[in-house]
Write a protein that holds these residues in place. Structure first.
Motif, PDB file in Angstrom:
ATOM      1  N   PRO A 138      -8.414   3.422   2.752  1.00  0.00           N
ATOM      2  CA  PRO A 138      -8.158   2.267   3.630  1.00  0.00           C
ATOM      3  C   PRO A 138      -6.668   2.096   3.926  1.00  0.00           C
ATOM      4  CG  PRO A 138      -8.539   1.508   1.405  1.00  0.00           C
ATOM      5  CD  PRO A 138      -8.770   2.993   1.378  1.00  0.00           C
ATOM      6  N   VAL A 139      -6.056   3.135   4.501  1.00  0.00           N
ATOM      7  CA  VAL A 139      -4.635   3.104   4.846  1.00  0.00           C
ATOM      8  C   VAL A 139      -4.471   3.666   6.259  1.00  0.00           C
ATOM      9  CG1 VAL A 139      -3.821   3.304   2.467  1.00  0.00           C
ATOM     10  CG2 VAL A 139      -4.276   5.374   3.791  1.00  0.00           C
ATOM     11  N   THR A 140      -3.353   3.352   6.883  1.00  0.00           N
ATOM     12  CA  THR A 140      -3.087   3.834   8.230  1.00  0.00           C
ATOM     13  C   THR A 140      -2.282   5.135   8.164  1.00  0.00           C
ATOM     14  OG1 THR A 140      -1.001   2.615   8.412  1.00  0.00           O
ATOM     15  CG2 THR A 140      -3.031   1.459   9.043  1.00  0.00           C
ATOM     16  N   PRO A 141      -2.310   5.939   9.226  1.00  0.00           N
ATOM     17  CA  PRO A 141      -1.466   7.134   9.257  1.00  0.00           C
ATOM     18  C   PRO A 141       0.009   6.811   9.073  1.00  0.00           C
ATOM     19  CG  PRO A 141      -3.124   7.252  10.974  1.00  0.00           C
ATOM     20  CD  PRO A 141      -3.236   5.884  10.384  1.00  0.00           C
ATOM     21  N   MET A 142       0.456   5.654   9.600  1.00  0.00           N
ATOM     22  CA  MET A 142       1.849   5.257   9.426  1.00  0.00           C
ATOM     23  C   MET A 142       2.175   5.078   7.951  1.00  0.00           C
ATOM     24  SD  MET A 142       4.668   4.391  11.141  1.00  0.00           S
ATOM     25  CE  MET A 142       4.325   3.627  12.735  1.00  0.00           C
ATOM     26  N   GLN A 143       1.285   4.451   7.199  1.00  0.00           N
ATOM     27  CA  GLN A 143       1.512   4.249   5.766  1.00  0.00           C
ATOM     28  C   GLN A 143       1.509   5.578   5.019  1.00  0.00           C
ATOM     29  OE1 GLN A 143      -1.760   1.499   5.182  1.00  0.00           O
ATOM     30  NE2 GLN A 143      -0.365  -0.250   4.975  1.00  0.00           N
ATOM     31  N   LEU A 144       0.589   6.468   5.375  1.00  0.00           N
ATOM     32  CA  LEU A 144       0.555   7.780   4.745  1.00  0.00           C
ATOM     33  C   LEU A 144       1.848   8.550   5.007  1.00  0.00           C
ATOM     34  CD1 LEU A 144      -3.090   8.952   5.569  1.00  0.00           C
ATOM     35  CD2 LEU A 144      -2.135   8.613   3.272  1.00  0.00           C
ATOM     36  N   LEU A 145       2.314   8.506   6.239  1.00  0.00           N
ATOM     37  CA  LEU A 145       3.511   9.258   6.604  1.00  0.00           C
ATOM     38  C   LEU A 145       4.743   8.701   5.903  1.00  0.00           C
ATOM     39  CD1 LEU A 145       4.842  11.471   8.163  1.00  0.00           C
ATOM     40  CD2 LEU A 145       4.836  10.020  10.205  1.00  0.00           C
ATOM     41  N   MET A 186       0.823  -1.214   0.000  1.00  0.00           N
ATOM     42  CA  MET A 186       0.000   0.000   0.000  1.00  0.00           C
ATOM     43  C   MET A 186       0.857   1.263   0.000  1.00  0.00           C
ATOM     44  SD  MET A 186      -2.917   1.334  -0.231  1.00  0.00           S
ATOM     45  CE  MET A 186      -4.031  -0.050   0.009  1.00  0.00           C
ATOM     46  N   VAL A 187       1.988   1.215   0.714  1.00  0.00           N
ATOM     47  CA  VAL A 187       2.882   2.371   0.728  1.00  0.00           C
ATOM     48  C   VAL A 187       3.358   2.684  -0.692  1.00  0.00           C
ATOM     49  CG1 VAL A 187       5.109   3.247   1.529  1.00  0.00           C
ATOM     50  CG2 VAL A 187       3.612   2.037   3.119  1.00  0.00           C
ATOM     51  N   GLY A 188       3.655   1.627  -1.460  1.00  0.00           N
ATOM     52  CA  GLY A 188       4.088   1.827  -2.837  1.00  0.00           C
ATOM     53  C   GLY A 188       3.033   2.512  -3.678  1.00  0.00           C
ATOM     54  N   LYS A 189       1.754   2.121  -3.514  1.00  0.00           N
ATOM     55  CA  LYS A 189       0.676   2.754  -4.275  1.00  0.00           C
ATOM     56  C   LYS A 189       0.517   4.221  -3.883  1.00  0.00           C
ATOM     57  CE  LYS A 189      -1.985  -1.503  -4.951  1.00  0.00           C
ATOM     58  NZ  LYS A 189      -3.275  -2.199  -4.685  1.00  0.00           N
ATOM     59  N   LEU A 190       0.637   4.494  -2.590  1.00  0.00           N
ATOM     60  CA  LEU A 190       0.557   5.881  -2.136  1.00  0.00           C
ATOM     61  C   LEU A 190       1.721   6.705  -2.684  1.00  0.00           C
ATOM     62  CD1 LEU A 190      -0.429   5.273   1.600  1.00  0.00           C
ATOM     63  CD2 LEU A 190      -1.883   6.271  -0.170  1.00  0.00           C
ATOM     64  N   MET A 191       2.917   6.112  -2.682  1.00  0.00           N
ATOM     65  CA  MET A 191       4.088   6.817  -3.204  1.00  0.00           C
ATOM     66  C   MET A 191       3.932   7.117  -4.685  1.00  0.00           C
ATOM     67  SD  MET A 191       7.335   4.984  -1.357  1.00  0.00           S
ATOM     68  CE  MET A 191       8.462   5.924  -2.381  1.00  0.00           C
ATOM     69  N   LYS A 192       3.324   6.195  -5.423  1.00  0.00           N
ATOM     70  CA  LYS A 192       3.112   6.420  -6.850  1.00  0.00           C
ATOM     71  C   LYS A 192       2.272   7.675  -7.071  1.00  0.00           C
ATOM     72  CE  LYS A 192       1.359   4.099 -11.000  1.00  0.00           C
ATOM     73  NZ  LYS A 192       0.720   2.857 -11.533  1.00  0.00           N
ATOM     74  N   HIS A 193       1.228   7.842  -6.258  1.00  0.00           N
ATOM     75  CA  HIS A 193       0.380   9.036  -6.361  1.00  0.00           C
ATOM     76  C   HIS A 193       1.168  10.279  -5.952  1.00  0.00           C
ATOM     77  CE1 HIS A 193      -3.099  11.669  -5.980  1.00  0.00           C
ATOM     78  NE2 HIS A 193      -2.684  11.975  -4.763  1.00  0.00           N
ATOM     79  N   GLU A 194       1.921  10.187  -4.858  1.00  0.00           N
ATOM     80  CA  GLU A 194       2.700  11.336  -4.376  1.00  0.00           C
ATOM     81  C   GLU A 194       3.734  11.764  -5.399  1.00  0.00           C
ATOM     82  OE1 GLU A 194       2.692  13.171  -1.442  1.00  0.00           O
ATOM     83  OE2 GLU A 194       0.757  12.245  -1.042  1.00  0.00           O
TER      84      GLU A 194
END
Length: 254
Positions: free
Chosen positions: A86-93, A1-9
Motif C-alpha cells: 500500500p505505497v505509491t511509486p513516489m514513496q518507493l522511489l 511510509m517512506v521511513g518504513k520502506l527505507m528501513k527494509h532497504e
C-alpha cells in the motif's frame, strides 16, 4: 511510509556493506601495522596493495548493491510483491534513492578511515610530504573562499545536485531497459554504455562546455549556476521518468 520502506532497504543493503566494510578496515589495519613494523616485508606490501584495492572497491559497493536491489525488487518476479504494497511509486522511489545515498555515504566514510589507516603505516617522510601537499591545498582553498565567499554556497549546491545524479542515471537506464521483453539485460547494458560513453560526452563537449566557456567570460559565478541548473533539471527529469515508468509501464515478465 517512506521511513518504513527505507528501513527494509537499508537492512538489505547493510547486510553486505557491514561485512565488506569490516573486512576492509581489518585488512587495512593489519597491512598498515606490518608495513610500519617492516617496510621491506613482501607480505606486508602485498597486503597493503590488497587493502588499497578493497578500499577503492568499497567506494562502489553501496551504489552496486543499491542498483541490484532497485532492479530485483521492482522489475523481476519480486516486483509483484513490491507493487502490491500500500505505497505509491513516489514513496518507493524516494525510499530507494535515499537508502542508496546513505549506503554510498557510509561506504565513503569507511573508505576514508581505511585510507587513513593505510597511510598511517607509511614512513614518516612520506606522511610529511603528504601533509605539506594537503596544507598547500587547504591554504589555496582558504584564499579562494576569503576572496569569493559566495563560491562556498555555489559549490555546496553543486555537490547537492551532483550526489544523486549517478544513481538516478543508472535507475533511469534500468527503468527504460525493463520495457523490453527479450534480452532486457543486454539491451540495458548496451544502452547504459552508449549513453555514458558516447551520448553524454558528446552533449557535454559540444553543447554544455561552449555555453560554460562563454558564461565564464561574463562572470566566474555564472557557469557554476548554469551547471547547477542543468544538473538539477537532469535530476528532476530522471526522477519523474522513473516514476512514470513505475506507475504506467512496468513490465514484470521474467
Amino acid at each position: 511510509m517512506v521511513g518504513k520502506l527505507m528501513k527494509h532497504e537499508l537492512r538489505a543493503l547493510f547486510r553486505v556493506i557491514l561485512v565488506f566494510g569490516a573486512a576492509t578496515l581489518a585488512v587495512s589495519g593489519v597491512a598498515a601495522l606490518l608495513v610500519w613494523l617492516d617496510s621491506d616485508s613482501i607480505f606486508g606490501i602485498l597486503l597493503f596493495l590488497f587493502g588499497v584495492m578493497m578500499t577503492s572497491t568499497l567506494l562502489l559497493v553501496g551504489l552496486i548493491l543499491s542498483i541490484r536491489q532497485f532492479y530485483a525488487s521492482l522489475f523481476t518476479g519480486e516486483g509483484y510483491m513490491t507493487f502490491s504494497l500500500p505505497v505509491t511509486p513516489m514513496q518507493l522511489l524516494w525510499a530507494k534513492l535515499l537508502s542508496a545515498l546513505i549506503a554510498s555515504l557510509f561506504c565513503s566514510v569507511i573508505a576514508i578511515l581505511s585510507w587513513a589507516m593505510l597511510f598511517a603505516g607509511l614512513s614518516p617522510a612520506i606522511i610529511q610530504e603528504l601533509a605539506v601537499v594537503l596544507g598547500e591545498l587547504f591554504e589555496t582553498i582558504r584564499i579562494a573562499i576569503a576572496s569569493e565567499p559566495l563560491i562556498v554556497v555555489e559549490f555546496a549546491l553543486l555537490v547537492i545536485v551532483m550526489v544523486p545524479s549517478t544513481t538516478l542515471f543508472v535507475y533511469s537506464v534500468i527503468s527504460v531497459g525493463q520495457l523490453f521483453t527479450n534480452h532486457r539485460k543486454a539491451i540495458t547494458f548496451i544502452m547504459g554504455i552508449v549513453l555514458m560513453y558516447i551520448v553524454l560526452p558528446m552533449l557535454t563537449n559540444f553543447c554544455l562546455v561552449p555555453i560554460l566557456e562563454a558564461a565564464a567570460r561574463v562572470s566566474m559565478h555564472l557557469p557554476i549556476w548554469i551547471y547547477i541548473l542543468v544538473l538539477t533539471a537532469c535530476d528532476v527529469g530522471m526522477f519523474f521518468l522513473i516514476r512514470y515508468i513505475m506507475l504506467h509501464r512496468v513490465n514484470l515478465i521474467v
